[in-house]
Design a protein around this motif. Structure first.
Motif, mmCIF file in Angstrom:
data_model
loop_
_atom_site.group_PDB
_atom_site.id
_atom_site.type_symbol
_atom_site.label_atom_id
_atom_site.label_comp_id
_atom_site.label_asym_id
_atom_site.label_seq_id
_atom_site.Cartn_x
_atom_site.Cartn_y
_atom_site.Cartn_z
ATOM 1 N N ASN A 63 -10.040 12.085 -3.367
ATOM 2 C CA ASN A 63 -10.617 11.443 -3.655
ATOM 3 C C ASN A 63 -10.555 10.616 -5.528
ATOM 4 N N GLY A 64 -9.934 9.734 -6.195
ATOM 5 C CA GLY A 64 -9.834 9.694 -7.032
ATOM 6 C C GLY A 64 -8.052 9.721 -7.321
ATOM 7 N N GLY A 65 -7.080 9.812 -6.306
ATOM 8 C CA GLY A 65 -6.135 10.110 -6.927
ATOM 9 C C GLY A 65 -4.900 9.168 -6.300
ATOM 10 N N THR A 66 -3.920 9.478 -6.990
ATOM 11 C CA THR A 66 -2.874 7.886 -6.310
ATOM 12 C C THR A 66 -1.318 8.507 -6.925
ATOM 13 N N ILE A 67 -0.959 7.740 -6.200
ATOM 14 C CA ILE A 67 0.350 8.409 -6.715
ATOM 15 C C ILE A 67 1.336 7.060 -6.256
ATOM 16 N N GLY A 84 4.617 -1.285 4.736
ATOM 17 C CA GLY A 84 3.293 0.443 4.943
ATOM 18 C C GLY A 84 2.320 -0.405 5.685
ATOM 19 N N VAL A 85 1.404 -1.653 5.462
ATOM 20 C CA VAL A 85 0.283 -2.400 6.280
ATOM 21 C C VAL A 85 0.938 -2.189 7.167
ATOM 22 N N ALA A 86 2.352 -2.936 7.774
ATOM 23 C CA ALA A 86 2.627 -2.821 9.309
ATOM 24 C C ALA A 86 2.810 -1.720 9.998
ATOM 25 N N SER A 87 2.809 -0.356 9.136
ATOM 26 C CA SER A 87 3.268 1.311 9.896
ATOM 27 C C SER A 87 2.284 2.068 10.552
ATOM 28 N N GLY A 88 0.310 0.933 9.849
ATOM 29 C CA GLY A 88 -0.568 1.684 10.399
ATOM 30 C C GLY A 88 -1.147 2.356 8.518
ATOM 31 N N GLY A 89 -1.150 1.902 7.560
ATOM 32 C CA GLY A 89 -1.340 1.694 6.193
ATOM 33 C C GLY A 89 -1.801 1.030 6.087
ATOM 34 N N LYS A 90 -3.346 0.609 4.629
ATOM 35 C CA LYS A 90 -4.286 0.027 5.920
ATOM 36 C C LYS A 90 -3.934 -0.232 3.385
ATOM 37 N N SER A 91 -4.145 -1.373 3.255
ATOM 38 C CA SER A 91 -4.257 -2.128 2.409
ATOM 39 C C SER A 91 -5.582 -1.726 1.199
ATOM 40 N N CYS A 92 -5.197 -1.541 0.007
ATOM 41 C CA CYS A 92 -6.870 -1.350 -0.651
ATOM 42 C C CYS A 92 -6.902 -1.987 -2.414
ATOM 43 N N TYR A 110 -1.553 -1.765 -3.503
ATOM 44 C CA TYR A 110 -2.492 -0.039 -3.828
ATOM 45 C C TYR A 110 -2.390 0.709 -1.744
ATOM 46 N N LEU A 111 -1.638 0.819 -1.122
ATOM 47 C CA LEU A 111 -1.646 1.578 -0.389
ATOM 48 C C LEU A 111 -3.217 2.097 0.263
ATOM 49 N N ARG A 112 -3.590 2.853 1.038
ATOM 50 C CA ARG A 112 -3.222 4.206 1.911
ATOM 51 C C ARG A 112 -2.936 4.170 3.084
ATOM 52 N N ASP A 113 -2.362 5.975 3.107
ATOM 53 C CA ASP A 113 -1.447 5.827 3.588
ATOM 54 C C ASP A 113 -2.429 6.350 4.938
ATOM 55 N N PRO A 114 -1.444 6.225 6.279
ATOM 56 C CA PRO A 114 -2.680 7.070 7.568
ATOM 57 C C PRO A 114 -3.469 8.165 7.217
ATOM 58 N N ALA A 115 -2.996 9.246 6.533
ATOM 59 C CA ALA A 115 -3.585 10.224 6.320
ATOM 60 C C ALA A 115 -5.060 10.086 5.142
ATOM 61 N N GLY A 116 -5.074 8.402 4.129
ATOM 62 C CA GLY A 116 -5.992 8.379 3.315
ATOM 63 C C GLY A 116 -5.649 8.569 2.829
ATOM 64 N N ASN A 117 -4.084 9.324 2.019
ATOM 65 C CA ASN A 117 -3.466 9.077 0.154
ATOM 66 C C ASN A 117 -3.326 7.577 -0.088
ATOM 67 N N LYS A 118 -3.654 7.585 -0.719
ATOM 68 C CA LYS A 118 -3.766 5.992 -2.244
ATOM 69 C C LYS A 118 -2.453 6.300 -2.767
ATOM 70 N N LEU A 119 -1.681 5.054 -1.992
ATOM 71 C CA LEU A 119 -0.509 5.179 -3.535
ATOM 72 C C LEU A 119 -0.494 4.209 -3.595
ATOM 73 N N CYS A 120 0.547 3.476 -5.188
ATOM 74 C CA CYS A 120 0.716 2.562 -6.178
ATOM 75 C C CYS A 120 2.418 2.437 -6.197
ATOM 76 N N GLY A 121 2.683 1.393 -5.789
ATOM 77 C CA GLY A 121 3.499 0.734 -5.693
ATOM 78 C C GLY A 121 3.648 -0.604 -7.236
#
Length: 127
Positions: A63-67, A84-92, A110-121
């Motif tokens: 929580n608070g971490g971003t890659i 990412g959204v089409a493959s099971g991720g969630k926009s955030c 920004y996305l969350r992967d299926p495990a909840g990790n926050k990602l940023c392009g």
């Protein structure tokens, strides 16, 4: 500064499908599994890995971490986000777009992967 990033998952297959699609959008090859069951991606001199936690406990996101992943253009950032959204991720966060701040103009998604990790392009405008 970084040698690699590894995130935990409780579902290797779902995470591999997500990251294979996410990284294909930026020209990377599908991940490969090592002898310990970790999935490894190599692209642009960087390593990104997914793994079940080695301590046997459940994986959880920070929580608070971003890659952050460097993008070549706003269009590549949008393709990455859509994959990412089409493959099971969630926009955030806010929808993909330009943000201005101390680092100048950035195009972010920004996305969350299926495990909840926050990602940023991230694409730095004008760079």
């Amino acid at each position: 500064m970084f040698s690699h990033v590894m995130v935990g998952t409780n579902d290797i297959d779902a995470s591999k499908a997500f990251y294979d699609a996410l990284f294909a959008a930026i020209g990377a090859k599908p991940g490969f599994m090592d002898d310990k069951g970790r999935v490894i991606y190599v692209h642009g001199g960087a390593f990104f890995m997914i793994s079940r936690p080695i301590d046997g406990q459940a994986a959880c996101h920070a929580n608070g971490g971003t890659i952050g992943f460097a993008m070549a253009s706003p269009e590549q950032t949008d393709a990455w986000h859509a994959a990412g959204v089409a493959s099971g991720g969630k926009s955030c966060e806010d929808p993909p777009g330009i943000r201005e701040g101390g680092f100048g103009k950035l195009y972010l998604a920004y996305l969350r992967d299926p495990a909840g990790n926050k990602l940023c392009g991230l694409h730095q405008m004008g760079a």
